[in-house]
Design a protein around this motif. Structure first.
Motif, PDB file in Angstrom:
ATOM      1  N   GLU A  79       0.744  -1.133   0.147  1.00 16.20           N
ATOM      2  CA  GLU A  79      -0.116   0.013   0.067  1.00 16.20           C
ATOM      3  C   GLU A  79       0.803   1.251  -0.196  1.00 16.20           C
ATOM      4  O   GLU A  79       2.186   1.153   0.701  1.00 16.20           O
ATOM      5  N   PHE A  80       0.467   2.361  -0.775  1.00 17.17           N
ATOM      6  CA  PHE A  80       1.031   3.545  -0.574  1.00 17.17           C
ATOM      7  C   PHE A  80       0.054   4.402   0.151  1.00 17.17           C
ATOM      8  O   PHE A  80      -1.109   4.326  -0.201  1.00 17.17           O
ATOM      9  N   LEU A  81       0.731   5.387   1.179  1.00 20.56           N
ATOM     10  CA  LEU A  81      -0.009   6.079   1.960  1.00 20.56           C
ATOM     11  C   LEU A  81       0.061   7.503   1.708  1.00 20.56           C
ATOM     12  O   LEU A  81       1.379   7.916   1.474  1.00 20.56           O
ATOM     13  N   TRP A  82      -0.733   8.285   1.873  1.00 23.67           N
ATOM     14  CA  TRP A  82      -0.858   9.635   1.617  1.00 23.67           C
ATOM     15  C   TRP A  82      -1.605  10.483   2.562  1.00 23.67           C
ATOM     16  O   TRP A  82      -2.863  10.243   2.762  1.00 23.67           O
ATOM     17  N   PRO A  83      -0.910  11.440   3.397  1.00 27.90           N
ATOM     18  CA  PRO A  83      -1.655  12.084   4.502  1.00 27.90           C
ATOM     19  C   PRO A  83      -2.567  13.270   3.918  1.00 27.90           C
ATOM     20  O   PRO A  83      -2.257  13.733   2.731  1.00 27.90           O
ATOM     21  N   ILE A  84      -3.666  13.449   4.303  1.00 27.65           N
ATOM     22  CA  ILE A  84      -4.731  14.388   3.883  1.00 27.65           C
ATOM     23  C   ILE A  84      -5.322  15.144   4.999  1.00 27.65           C
ATOM     24  O   ILE A  84      -5.613  14.535   6.412  1.00 27.65           O
ATOM     25  N   ARG A  85      -5.259  16.560   5.223  1.00 30.18           N
ATOM     26  CA  ARG A  85      -6.017  17.240   6.165  1.00 30.18           C
ATOM     27  C   ARG A  85      -7.096  17.745   5.651  1.00 30.18           C
ATOM     28  O   ARG A  85      -7.183  18.306   4.470  1.00 30.18           O
ATOM     29  N   VAL A  86      -8.218  17.722   6.456  1.00 31.61           N
ATOM     30  CA  VAL A  86      -9.531  18.197   5.999  1.00 31.61           C
ATOM     31  C   VAL A  86      -9.499  19.887   6.213  1.00 31.61           C
ATOM     32  O   VAL A  86      -9.439  20.135   7.494  1.00 31.61           O
ATOM     33  N   TYR A  87      -9.714  20.502   5.057  1.00 37.24           N
ATOM     34  CA  TYR A  87      -9.920  22.001   5.372  1.00 37.24           C
ATOM     35  C   TYR A  87     -11.389  22.343   5.138  1.00 37.24           C
ATOM     36  O   TYR A  87     -12.337  21.600   4.729  1.00 37.24           O
ATOM     37  N   TYR A  88     -11.674  23.581   5.594  1.00 36.23           N
ATOM     38  CA  TYR A  88     -12.842  24.181   5.556  1.00 36.23           C
ATOM     39  C   TYR A  88     -13.552  24.118   4.388  1.00 36.23           C
ATOM     40  O   TYR A  88     -14.810  23.638   4.255  1.00 36.23           O
ATOM     41  N   GLU A  89     -13.037  24.305   3.262  1.00 31.94           N
ATOM     42  CA  GLU A  89     -13.568  24.182   1.688  1.00 31.94           C
ATOM     43  C   GLU A  89     -13.692  22.781   1.319  1.00 31.94           C
ATOM     44  O   GLU A  89     -14.422  22.522   0.503  1.00 31.94           O
ATOM     45  N   ASP A  90     -13.329  21.693   2.074  1.00 34.83           N
ATOM     46  CA  ASP A  90     -13.749  20.363   1.723  1.00 34.83           C
ATOM     47  C   ASP A  90     -15.013  19.787   2.432  1.00 34.83           C
ATOM     48  O   ASP A  90     -15.604  18.784   2.012  1.00 34.83           O
ATOM     49  N   VAL A  98     -15.910   4.517 -11.357  1.00 32.83           N
ATOM     50  CA  VAL A  98     -15.543   4.802 -10.138  1.00 32.83           C
ATOM     51  C   VAL A  98     -16.770   3.911  -9.096  1.00 32.83           C
ATOM     52  O   VAL A  98     -17.944   4.026  -9.341  1.00 32.83           O
ATOM     53  N   GLU A  99     -16.305   3.207  -8.145  1.00 34.94           N
ATOM     54  CA  GLU A  99     -17.013   2.707  -7.169  1.00 34.94           C
ATOM     55  C   GLU A  99     -16.877   3.225  -5.792  1.00 34.94           C
ATOM     56  O   GLU A  99     -15.591   2.877  -5.299  1.00 34.94           O
ATOM     57  N   MET A 100     -17.580   3.976  -5.137  1.00 31.03           N
ATOM     58  CA  MET A 100     -17.336   4.502  -3.718  1.00 31.03           C
ATOM     59  C   MET A 100     -18.440   4.322  -2.749  1.00 31.03           C
ATOM     60  O   MET A 100     -19.746   4.211  -3.242  1.00 31.03           O
ATOM     61  N   ASP A 101     -17.793   3.766  -1.531  1.00 34.99           N
ATOM     62  CA  ASP A 101     -18.810   3.653  -0.456  1.00 34.99           C
ATOM     63  C   ASP A 101     -18.292   4.604   0.869  1.00 34.99           C
ATOM     64  O   ASP A 101     -17.238   4.742   1.107  1.00 34.99           O
ATOM     65  N   LEU A 102     -19.456   5.591   1.136  1.00 37.45           N
ATOM     66  CA  LEU A 102     -19.174   6.606   2.180  1.00 37.45           C
ATOM     67  C   LEU A 102     -19.674   5.698   3.508  1.00 37.45           C
ATOM     68  O   LEU A 102     -20.579   5.497   3.441  1.00 37.45           O
ATOM     69  N   LEU A 103     -18.574   5.462   4.486  1.00 36.20           N
ATOM     70  CA  LEU A 103     -18.912   4.926   5.619  1.00 36.20           C
ATOM     71  C   LEU A 103     -19.221   5.507   6.984  1.00 36.20           C
ATOM     72  O   LEU A 103     -19.845   4.926   7.585  1.00 36.20           O
ATOM     73  N   GLN A 104     -18.638   6.534   7.059  1.00 35.22           N
ATOM     74  CA  GLN A 104     -18.843   7.514   8.220  1.00 35.22           C
ATOM     75  C   GLN A 104     -18.219   8.872   7.998  1.00 35.22           C
ATOM     76  O   GLN A 104     -17.444   8.930   7.110  1.00 35.22           O
ATOM     77  N   PRO A 105     -18.876   9.854   8.562  1.00 32.93           N
ATOM     78  CA  PRO A 105     -18.306  11.125   8.102  1.00 32.93           C
ATOM     79  C   PRO A 105     -16.836  11.503   8.711  1.00 32.93           C
ATOM     80  O   PRO A 105     -16.539  11.100   9.516  1.00 32.93           O
ATOM     81  N   ALA A 106     -16.263  12.122   7.936  1.00 32.63           N
ATOM     82  CA  ALA A 106     -14.974  12.782   8.410  1.00 32.63           C
ATOM     83  C   ALA A 106     -15.326  14.504   8.411  1.00 32.63           C
ATOM     84  O   ALA A 106     -16.320  14.941   7.594  1.00 32.63           O
ATOM     85  N   ARG A 107     -14.734  15.159   9.315  1.00 29.09           N
ATOM     86  CA  ARG A 107     -14.935  16.519   9.626  1.00 29.09           C
ATOM     87  C   ARG A 107     -13.727  17.433   9.247  1.00 29.09           C
ATOM     88  O   ARG A 107     -12.605  16.906   9.433  1.00 29.09           O
ATOM     89  N   PHE A 108     -14.129  18.626   9.386  1.00 28.81           N
ATOM     90  CA  PHE A 108     -13.105  19.775   9.320  1.00 28.81           C
ATOM     91  C   PHE A 108     -12.292  19.588  10.357  1.00 28.81           C
ATOM     92  O   PHE A 108     -12.160  19.411  11.534  1.00 28.81           O
ATOM     93  N   ASN A 109     -10.801  19.833   9.793  1.00 28.00           N
ATOM     94  CA  ASN A 109      -9.561  19.891  10.428  1.00 28.00           C
ATOM     95  C   ASN A 109      -9.074  18.473  10.704  1.00 28.00           C
ATOM     96  O   ASN A 109      -8.024  18.198  11.598  1.00 28.00           O
ATOM     97  N   GLU A 110      -9.887  17.402  10.627  1.00 32.48           N
ATOM     98  CA  GLU A 110      -9.370  15.959  10.712  1.00 32.48           C
ATOM     99  C   GLU A 110      -7.934  15.536   9.943  1.00 32.48           C
ATOM    100  O   GLU A 110      -8.102  16.056   9.057  1.00 32.48           O
ATOM    101  N   GLN A 111      -7.381  14.753  10.324  1.00 34.16           N
ATOM    102  CA  GLN A 111      -6.227  14.268   9.739  1.00 34.16           C
ATOM    103  C   GLN A 111      -6.549  12.958   9.280  1.00 34.16           C
ATOM    104  O   GLN A 111      -7.103  11.979  10.116  1.00 34.16           O
TER     105      GLN A 111
END
Length: 134
Positions: free
Chosen positions: A3-14, A61-74
């Motif tokens: 697996e390749f890992l890439w970090p993302i931070r949730v910004y307000y605009e997201d 694309v096949e995508m499953d949304l499983l639980q919400p992510a929120r602003f400023n989460e890593q």
């Protein structure tokens, strides 16, 4: 491939009006991780276009949304090659909150290699397939 890992931070605009990541933005996060995976393997998308005359475009694309992510989460996007053919690569991607084991979103994205001028499917160059499958 591992697996390749890439970090993302949730910004307000997201986020949407409810304060959670808007569903289409998960696709953007996954796109960034696939691009960074290719970059990590030594393949820049603009150089592939300019020097090899190829592009990778999303076919399905096949995508499953499983639980919400929120602003400023890593978050962290885990990407792996699920399948490859002569002209396409299918990526399996999961997005996790930092430190958690259950994904917030999962997806399978199939990209097709095309001629950058004619927009017609072409065979993926062997050196690319060998490197991304290594």
């Amino acid at each position: 491939m591992t697996e390749f890992l890439w970090p993302i931070r949730v910004y307000y605009e997201d986020t949407d009006s409810g304060g959670v990541v808007y569903y289409a933005n998960y696709l953007k996060f996954m796109e960034r991780a696939r691009t960074e995976m290719l970059r990590h393997k030594g393949f820049e998308q603009d150089r592939l276009r300019d020097e090899a005359n190829i592009l990778f475009v999303v076919r399905s694309v096949e995508m499953d949304l499983l639980q919400p992510a929120r602003f400023n989460e890593q978050l962290q996007v885990k990407t792996r090659i699920a399948e490859s053919t002569r002209t396409s690569i299918t990526f399996e991607q999961h997005i996790y909150r930092h430190g958690e084991e259950k994904p917030v979103c999962s997806g399978r994205i199939r990209v097709v290699c095309i001629d950058a001028q004619r927009w017609w499917p072409v065979v993926i160059p062997e050196e690319i397939l060998q490197e991304i499958e290594a």
